[in-house]
Design an enzyme around this catalytic site. Structure first.
Site, PDB file in Angstrom:
ATOM      1  N   ASP A 185      13.886  -7.913 -30.255  1.00 13.56           N
ATOM      2  CA  ASP A 185      13.391  -8.604 -31.455  1.00 13.56           C
ATOM      3  C   ASP A 185      13.562  -7.773 -32.719  1.00 13.56           C
ATOM      4  O   ASP A 185      13.260  -8.253 -33.812  1.00 13.56           O
ATOM      5  CB  ASP A 185      11.880  -8.889 -31.314  1.00 13.56           C
ATOM      6  CG  ASP A 185      11.574  -9.889 -30.225  1.00 13.56           C
ATOM      7  OD1 ASP A 185      12.407 -10.775 -29.970  1.00 13.56           O
ATOM      8  OD2 ASP A 185      10.480  -9.777 -29.621  1.00 13.56           O
ATOM      9  N   GLU A 242       2.587  -7.096 -24.833  1.00  8.15           N
ATOM     10  CA  GLU A 242       3.110  -7.169 -26.205  1.00  8.15           C
ATOM     11  C   GLU A 242       1.998  -7.693 -27.114  1.00  8.15           C
ATOM     12  O   GLU A 242       1.446  -8.759 -26.857  1.00  8.15           O
ATOM     13  CB  GLU A 242       4.321  -8.104 -26.260  1.00  8.15           C
ATOM     14  CG  GLU A 242       5.011  -8.037 -27.609  1.00  8.15           C
ATOM     15  CD  GLU A 242       5.792  -9.294 -27.967  1.00  8.15           C
ATOM     16  OE1 GLU A 242       6.702  -9.192 -28.791  1.00  8.15           O
ATOM     17  OE2 GLU A 242       5.477 -10.385 -27.450  1.00  8.15           O
ATOM     18  N   ASP A 261       9.371 -10.055 -17.138  1.00  8.48           N
ATOM     19  CA  ASP A 261       8.727 -10.560 -18.344  1.00  8.48           C
ATOM     20  C   ASP A 261       7.812 -11.706 -17.937  1.00  8.48           C
ATOM     21  O   ASP A 261       8.177 -12.548 -17.113  1.00  8.48           O
ATOM     22  CB  ASP A 261       9.801 -11.067 -19.325  1.00  8.48           C
ATOM     23  CG  ASP A 261       9.473 -10.732 -20.765  1.00  8.48           C
ATOM     24  OD1 ASP A 261       8.367 -11.098 -21.207  1.00  8.48           O
ATOM     25  OD2 ASP A 261      10.323 -10.122 -21.438  1.00  8.48           O
TER      26      ASP A 261
HETATM   27  C1  NOJ Z   1       7.951 -12.260 -28.226  1.00  7.22           C
HETATM   28  C2  NOJ Z   1       9.310 -12.121 -27.640  1.00  7.22           C
HETATM   29  O1  NOJ Z   1       9.634 -10.769 -27.528  1.00  7.22           O
HETATM   30  C3  NOJ Z   1      10.252 -12.904 -28.524  1.00  7.22           C
HETATM   31  O2  NOJ Z   1      11.604 -12.681 -28.212  1.00  7.22           O
HETATM   32  C4  NOJ Z   1       9.885 -14.350 -28.415  1.00  7.22           C
HETATM   33  O3  NOJ Z   1      10.660 -15.101 -29.329  1.00  7.22           O
HETATM   34  C5  NOJ Z   1       8.408 -14.599 -28.707  1.00  7.22           C
HETATM   35  N1  NOJ Z   1       7.539 -13.613 -28.138  1.00  7.22           N
HETATM   36  C6  NOJ Z   1       7.994 -15.942 -28.183  1.00  7.22           C
HETATM   37  O4  NOJ Z   1       7.993 -15.918 -26.780  1.00  7.22           O
END
Ligand code: NOJ
Length: 556
Positions: free
Chosen positions: A333, A259, A101
């Site tokens: 998430d 993302e 990541d």
């Molecule tokens: C996206 C991530 O997937 C999430 O878990 C995170 O809280 C936010 N970005 C901030 O990094």
């Protein structure tokens, strides 16, 4: 069509590990890196090719590792750099690839750069972050943080505000700064030189902010509102990604997935068209935002299958010639897919396996989130004190203060809270689901005696083996990877069906989203590649509740 150039990352299936909740090897209640290494044979048995590891870097854990204090150090709770090197070596030994990541929209406020930056206005690192003077005793603009409250925090020491699109412990980096960008690229090169096979890039389309950081003009006076129009897909976004590609990815055969909340399919083509040298694929959000009302994520709308079908199909068509799709229905998430799109009670197995077949037979790279292959479900903890996620807790506090009832808020959390996905992995039916011999940092889902890996591995008809078969089929049939896509029965309220085509082959996939037996559909004559009802014959058939079937035939 350049979309059909063969690439290993198009032919792969990715498994996402959320390390805190995967497997605890030292009984401190927190998953760790040696815990992952212990389970590599499990992943091999499942058949996945790539692991995307959510952040394992040093972090004060305000947002469970998405607030990074040091990009080059491993979080103590997760182990050491030696443990990480061992994990990578053991993965490569088994032919598994590791995607790390990459969180570079922001750091932790405890990162050394931020300590320097906040120390004085003329510190060389000042400009690594986004500092502004306040307006009439208030923040510089009306943007709301993704985790509630203003996106700005006042800092006493220098009398200015810094921008944080997430928590106030996650200050946004200033990508306009050349030195910052160079530092990020050299950090990425360091990890690639260590042998990692790619990056999943956190909210990567937030990097370029609109100069001037304008107010959201639609907000009511004195109210906060999203600044998304001014920080998503901003003016220098493609330039930054092309620069990153040239500085980091060029000449290496690695995988990148960005993302991208708020990205549409046309923008996604630009981000992923190979000739443009930006990213391999993006995580779009449209299909997981369909159940968000005008009030946003917590304004929960009922699931609407035709809308999901329409959206996923739109992305299938759009990225057929150029670019590439990622395929996902949940992650760390998002709620668990069987609870959100299926039926996690009566038709738990049927709906979970149908959703898997529906997704894995599409064109794109599929992602499996830990526990999805077991059919793990959402959780309903009674007390807000049982929750850990900062987004959930901030929302609860803010809305309680505004007078919303506890019960109403818990219902929102049960359907949308991120801890649904973060309860520990259910390995067996012993205490705490075999995740830890200590006290887990977040309680396990009480359904673990029924839903767990040991149980699934014993049962040849389990969901685990459906996923295993889907992953194997993808390797055996080029049509699943490279075939084109055509939606069938577009007006049905309950059937999601489509056809894939490659050369003289045709694959027909029919999925029911109903708990009733349906009017007959026609799969055409051919070989049943997979079915969640042990169906052996193709042709006209009445789909059973949540049935899915995929039939391979020759084209006439
Ligand atoms: C996206 C991530 O997937 C999430 O878990 C995170 O809280 C936010 N970005 C901030 O990094």
């Amino acid at each position: 069509m350049s979309g059909n150039t063969r690439r290993w990352w198009k032919e792969s299936v990715v498994y996402q590990i959320y390390p805190r909740s995967f497997n605890d090897s030292n009984q401190d209640g927190i998953g760790d890196i040696p815990g992952i290494t212990e389970k590599l044979d499990y992943l091999k048995e499942l058949g996945v090719d790539v692991v995307w590891l959510s952040p394992v870097y040093d972090s004060p854990n305000d947002d469970n590792g998405y607030d990074i204090r040091s990009y080059t150090t491993i979080m103590d709770e997760f182990g050491t750099m030696e443990d990480w090197e061992m994990l990578l070596a053991e993965m490569h030994k088994r032919g598994l690839k590791l995607v790390m990541d990459l969180v570079v929209n922001h750091t932790s406020d405890e990162h050394a750069w931020f300590a320097e930056s906040r120390s004085s206005k003329d510190n060389p690192y000042r400009d690594y972050y986004i500092w502004r003077e306040g307006k009439q005793d208030g923040p510089p603009n009306n943007w709301e943080s993704n985790f509630s409250g203003s996106a700005w925090e006042y800092d006493q020491q220098t009398g200015e505000y810094y921008l944080h699109l997430f928590s106030k412990k996650q200050p946004d980096l200033n990508w306009e700064n050349d030195a910052l960008r160079k530092d990020v690229y050299s950090m990425m090169n360091m990890w690639l030189d260590k042998g990692v096979d790619g990056f999943r890039m956190d909210v990567i389309n937030f990097l370029s902010k609109e100069p001037g950081l304008p107010d959201n003009p639609h907000a009511a006076p004195g109210e906060l509102a999203s600044g998304a129009d001014f920080f998503m897909n901003g003016p220098r976004m493609h330039e930054f990604l092309q620069e990153m590609h040239a500085e980091v990815m060029a000449g290496r055969d690695v995988m990148t997935v960005g993302e991208m909340p708020g990205v549409n399919e046309l923008q996604a083509i630009d981000y992923t068209e190979e000739e443009r040298k930006e990213l391999n694929m993006v995580f779009q959000f449209e299909h997981v935002d369909l159940d968000s009302g005008p009030g946003g994520k917590w304004d929960v709308l009922p699931f609407n299958m035709p809308k999901l079908r329409e959206n996923l199909s739109k992305w299938q068509y759009a990225l057929m010639e150029k670019g590439w799709n990622s395929l996902y229905l949940n992650n760390h998430d998002q709620p668990r897919l069987v609870s959100r799109f299926g039926d996690d009670q009566t038709y738990w197995y049927q709906s979970a396996s149908m959703l898997a077949i529906m997704l894995h037979m599409m064109r794109g790279t599929p992602y499996v989130y830990q526990g999805e292959e077991l059919g793990m479900t959402n959780v309903r903890f009674k007390s807000i004190d049982d929750y850990e996620d900062i987004e959930t807790l901030n929302m609860y506090k803010e809305k309680r203060a505004a007078g919303v009832s506890h019960d109403a808020l818990m219902e929102k959390i049960y359907s949308k809270g991120r801890d649904n996905a973060r309860t520990p992995m259910q390995w067996d039916d012993t205490e705490h689901a075999g995740f830890t011999a200590g006290i887990p940092w977040l309680a396990v889902n009480p359904n673990y005696p029924r839903i767990n890996a040991a149980q699934a591995l014993k049962d040849p008809d389990s969901l685990f083996y459906v996923y295993q078969k889907l992953i194997r089929l993808r390797k055996e049939h080029d049509i699943i990877v490279y075939g084109d896509y055509e939606l069938l029965y577009p007006d049905s309220e309950t059937i999601f069906a489509y056809k894939r085509r490659l050369g003289n082959k045709q694959l027909t996939v029919c999925c029911s989203f109903s708990d009733q037996v349906l009017e007959p559909v026609d799969t055409g004559e051919g070989t049943v590649l997979i079915s969640n009802y042990q169906r052996k014959t193709s042709g006209r058939m009445s789909l059973q509740p949540y049935e899915a079937v995929a039939v391979l035939s020759e084209r006439s």
